[in-house]
Scaffold this active site. Structure first.
Site, short mmCIF file in Angstrom:
data_model
loop_
_atom_site.label_atom_id
_atom_site.label_comp_id
_atom_site.label_asym_id
_atom_site.label_seq_id
_atom_site.Cartn_x
_atom_site.Cartn_y
_atom_site.Cartn_z
N ASP A 103 0.81 -1.21 0.00
CA ASP A 103 0.00 0.00 0.00
C ASP A 103 0.85 1.27 0.00
O ASP A 103 2.01 1.25 0.41
CB ASP A 103 -0.86 0.06 1.27
CG ASP A 103 -1.97 -0.98 1.26
OD1 ASP A 103 -1.97 -1.85 0.38
OD2 ASP A 103 -2.83 -0.90 2.16
N HIS A 249 3.72 -2.22 3.17
CA HIS A 249 3.74 -0.85 2.64
C HIS A 249 5.06 -0.57 1.94
O HIS A 249 6.10 -0.54 2.60
CB HIS A 249 3.53 0.16 3.77
CG HIS A 249 2.20 0.01 4.46
ND1 HIS A 249 1.97 -0.95 5.41
CD2 HIS A 249 1.04 0.69 4.31
CE1 HIS A 249 0.71 -0.86 5.82
NE2 HIS A 249 0.12 0.12 5.18
NI NI Z 1 -2.66 3.27 3.16
#
Ligand code: NI
Length: 298
Positions: A103, A249
């Site tokens: 992400d 991430h």
């Molecule tokens: Ni996010």
């Protein structure tokens, strides 16, 4: 304490001092050399002196674990029916398939570094991108798509969508969709809400209007808290099961640092990496799976 360079330095110092007492010209040259070596060895005390070498710069120490594991080619369809479902934190599948998701990218340094790591292992992942960052780094999104990864919608400005009006949610989805379309010419098929925050009613809205199932996760290493790469790796290795969706991430360098050991560990455990859409396309009906597993009941 017992730096061997120090004793070498002292030996040269002694040699040069004895030379000073003997032959004049030769000894002064030797003493200069001796002091230079001494100075070099003492300076190695506080900071490691760079080692100059003319050896093959491409040489790599052989891995004690043998050759790197490699994900098999995954020629699975990415087409899943709209009826597959409105939201998922994992997908029931037969086989050791998992989806690795990243992400909050694209990030100008960390995402390309991650793409190199994935490419070396033939792993295809899913990147839930922020539209605003896609506009800043469209070439990274183009590369991501060109290398066979999936792009998913992570909104345009990364706001908590559950606090927004329906109109604002639509705008967040549409603007990110436009940015990815401009950057890489693809239409996304899945979305992940920032912070995982999306009301059931909103999930149904984005599913109905954008065809996006909401993709949550089954494994969360809390990598955004920067616990260190080895902790990220061990959390993912201990939490991943077949059909799982792993959250990470690519915004954080520590997460990218953790990926070689994480991916290699998952491959050695027999997991096979697919994109989220591929995972959805291989979804088994739990009822069918049960009948297949126990045909005597039918
Ligand atoms: Ni996010």
């Amino acid at each position: 304490m017992s730096n061997p360079l120090h004793s070498i330095g002292y030996r040269f110092l002694n040699a040069s001092l004895s030379d000073v007492r003997g032959d004049g010209e030769k000894s002064s040259a030797l003493s200069r050399r001796g002091f230079m070596l001494l100075a070099a060895s003492l300076s190695s005390c506080s900071a490691a002196a760079p080692i100059k070498t003319t050896s093959n710069p491409k040489y790599r120490t052989p891995s004690p674990e043998g050759p790197k594991p490699r994900n098999p080619d995954m020629a699975h369809s990415s087409d899943f029916p709209k009826s597959a479902g409105v939201s998922f934190s994992r997908v029931p599948v037969s086989g050791n398939y998992i989806a690795l998701t990243f992400d909050d990218g694209p990030h100008p340094q960390n995402t390309p570094r991650l793409l190199d790591i994935l490419r070396a292992r033939n792993v295809k992942a899913t990147f839930f991108v922020i539209g605003r960052s896609v506009d800043l780094y469209p070439q990274i999104v183009r590369r991501t798509v060109a290398e066979g990864h999936e792009i998913g919608n992570h909104s345009h400005t990364h706001r908590l969508l559950s606090k927004l009006s329906d109109a604002e949610v639509r705008t967040e989805m549409a603007r990110c969709g436009d940015a990815v379309g401009r950057a890489a010419g693809v239409r996304m098929r899945t979305m992940r809400p920032p912070y995982g925050g999306l009301l059931q009613r909103q999930r149904e809205l984005v599913h109905a209007e954008f065809d996006y199932p909401t993709i949550l996760w089954s494994v969360d290493p809390l990598d955004w808290k920067r616990p260190g790469p080895s902790v990220v790796t061990s959390r993912i290795l201990s939490g991943t099961t077949a059909g799982g969706i792993v959250l990470a991430h690519d915004l954080h360098s520590q997460t990218v640092d953790a990926m070689p050991a994480t991916i290699d560990g998952l491959l050695r455990r027999g997991f096979k990496f697919v994109t989220v859409s591929q995972l959805l396309a291989m979804k088994t009906d739990p009822a069918t799976a049960q009948v297949a597993a126990n045909p005597a009941t039918f």
